[in-house]
Design a protein around this motif. Structure first.
Motif, short mmCIF file in Angstrom:
data_model
loop_
_atom_site.label_atom_id
_atom_site.label_comp_id
_atom_site.label_asym_id
_atom_site.label_seq_id
_atom_site.Cartn_x
_atom_site.Cartn_y
_atom_site.Cartn_z
N GLN A 206 28.45 22.88 46.24
CA GLN A 206 27.69 22.27 45.15
C GLN A 206 27.98 22.97 43.84
OE1 GLN A 206 23.26 22.77 44.94
NE2 GLN A 206 23.49 24.03 46.77
N ASN A 207 27.73 22.23 42.77
CA ASN A 207 27.76 22.81 41.42
C ASN A 207 26.52 22.28 40.70
OD1 ASN A 207 28.34 20.16 40.77
ND2 ASN A 207 30.50 20.53 40.38
N THR A 208 26.50 22.38 39.40
CA THR A 208 25.29 21.96 38.70
C THR A 208 25.03 20.46 38.88
OG1 THR A 208 26.47 21.52 36.64
CG2 THR A 208 25.55 23.74 36.91
N GLN A 209 26.06 19.73 39.33
CA GLN A 209 25.91 18.27 39.45
C GLN A 209 25.44 17.81 40.82
OE1 GLN A 209 29.28 16.33 37.15
NE2 GLN A 209 29.94 18.47 37.22
N HIS B 168 16.99 23.17 38.34
CA HIS B 168 17.57 23.29 39.68
C HIS B 168 17.09 24.60 40.31
CE1 HIS B 168 20.46 23.45 42.86
NE2 HIS B 168 21.23 24.35 42.28
N GLY C 254 25.60 19.63 34.61
CA GLY C 254 24.54 19.01 35.40
C GLY C 254 23.19 19.65 35.17
N ARG C 255 22.52 19.97 36.26
CA ARG C 255 21.15 20.49 36.16
C ARG C 255 21.13 21.96 35.76
NH1 ARG C 255 18.91 19.83 41.16
NH2 ARG C 255 16.81 19.79 40.35
N ASN D 131 19.82 15.57 44.37
CA ASN D 131 20.76 14.43 44.27
C ASN D 131 20.82 13.64 45.58
OD1 ASN D 131 22.29 16.43 45.66
ND2 ASN D 131 24.20 15.54 44.96
#
Ligand code: PLP
Length: 284
Positions: free
Chosen positions: A50-53, A212, A256-257, A118
């Protein structure tokens, strides 16, 4: 070896998933423990991609690895509280249930992590069922958000009245204490039910909104405060204040978050430039 232990740095164990973007899971837990003056140790139940998205994949850890890691850490004999987060599957949840049962004097906080924001499942159906039927009874306190409280109780938990009903129902289902977190409502309302009394904590919703790792951080902050010897109500109040500020002081690290700023209480880290004079001093 007979080292003197620091009385002021209690050890807290996180049993959770690894988020390589460091916003949630083990990384958030360890930062939260450190920010509270606790020494964090960890058993990884799953690696996530995962990443910020958002989360795109997850790889559960072998239950024997989870079990042996926890046993090794507990064998050191200094863990003062346990936080449980993402478990991924039933086998890992069963390992954790045994650990909590055989270490029941230790305060423990269970964050029943079922999905990422998500929409990715972070616990399979059998794991969710085991958490609902068994694991919620083993922890000192559980910290479901609205979605998790709905999944656990079968109620539609979308407002304060429903949060109160869910908290009471979870106690009836065997939880010793419950904090239903309402960070997704207009006001950041949390409901604490310790079995007899029920209390509502109101808070302002602070920006940035798209944060997040809030649930991981809140449950870890409660665990750290319990490790420091505080009563549950105080631990919840302090954890709420900590999360609120960590959201308020959050900064962007990707498209992203936004992860929380776990170390907002510390001054800005000094940059290399601040030391460049000392580092680049010419050798005579
Ligand atoms: N990844 C891990 C390892 C987590 O433990 C969690 C939540 O507990 C998430 C991702 C999802 O966090 P969020 O719902 O804040 O995106």
């Amino acid at each position: 070896m007979n080292h003197q232990l620091s009385a002021s740095w209690p050890v807290v164990l996180s049993i959770a998933g690894f988020d390589p973007s460091s916003g949630a899971g083990i990384a958030a837990d360890l930062k939260t423990f450190a920010a509270h003056g606790c020494y964090g140790v960890a058993a990884i139940t799953a690696l996530t991609i995962q990443n910020t998205q958002g989360v795109t994949a997850l790889y559960p850890t072998e239950p024997t690895v989870v079990k042996d890691t926890i046993a090794a850490l507990l064998a050191d004999g200094h863990v003062k509280a346990i936080k449980v987060g993402m478990l991924a599957n039933r086998a890992n949840a069963e390992v954790v249930s045994e650990i909590l049962e055989s270490n029941s004097p230790l305060p423990s906080v269970l964050d029943p992590v079922f999905h990422s924001s998500n929409g990715r499942d972070l616990a399979d159906a059998a794991c969710q069922e085991f958490v609902r039927e068994q694991l919620i009874k083993r922890a000192s306190v559980i910290t479901p958000n609205l979605v998790e409280a709905s999944a656990l109780t079968g109620l539609r938990v979308e407002n304060l009245e429903a949060m109160k009903s869910a908290a009471r129902k979870l106690v009836e289902m065997g939880a010793r204490a419950v904090v239903v977190t309402g960070g997704h409502l207009d006001k950041a309302i949390d409901v604490l039910c310790d079995g007899s009394a029920l209390e509502v904590f109101m808070g302002d919703r602070v920006k940035p909104e798209n944060t997040h790792g809030t649930g991981c951080t809140f449950s870890s902050a409660i665990a750290a405060n319990l490790a420091l010897g505080r009563q549950l109500r105080d631990a919840v109040v302090l954890a709420k204040a900590y999360v609120t500020e960590a959201i308020r002081k959050a900064y962007v690290v990707g498209p992203g978050r936004v992860p929380l700023n776990h170390f907002y209480r510390m001054t800005q880290p000094s940059r290399l430039a601040d030391h460049s004079a000392a580092v680049s001093e010419p050798v005579p």
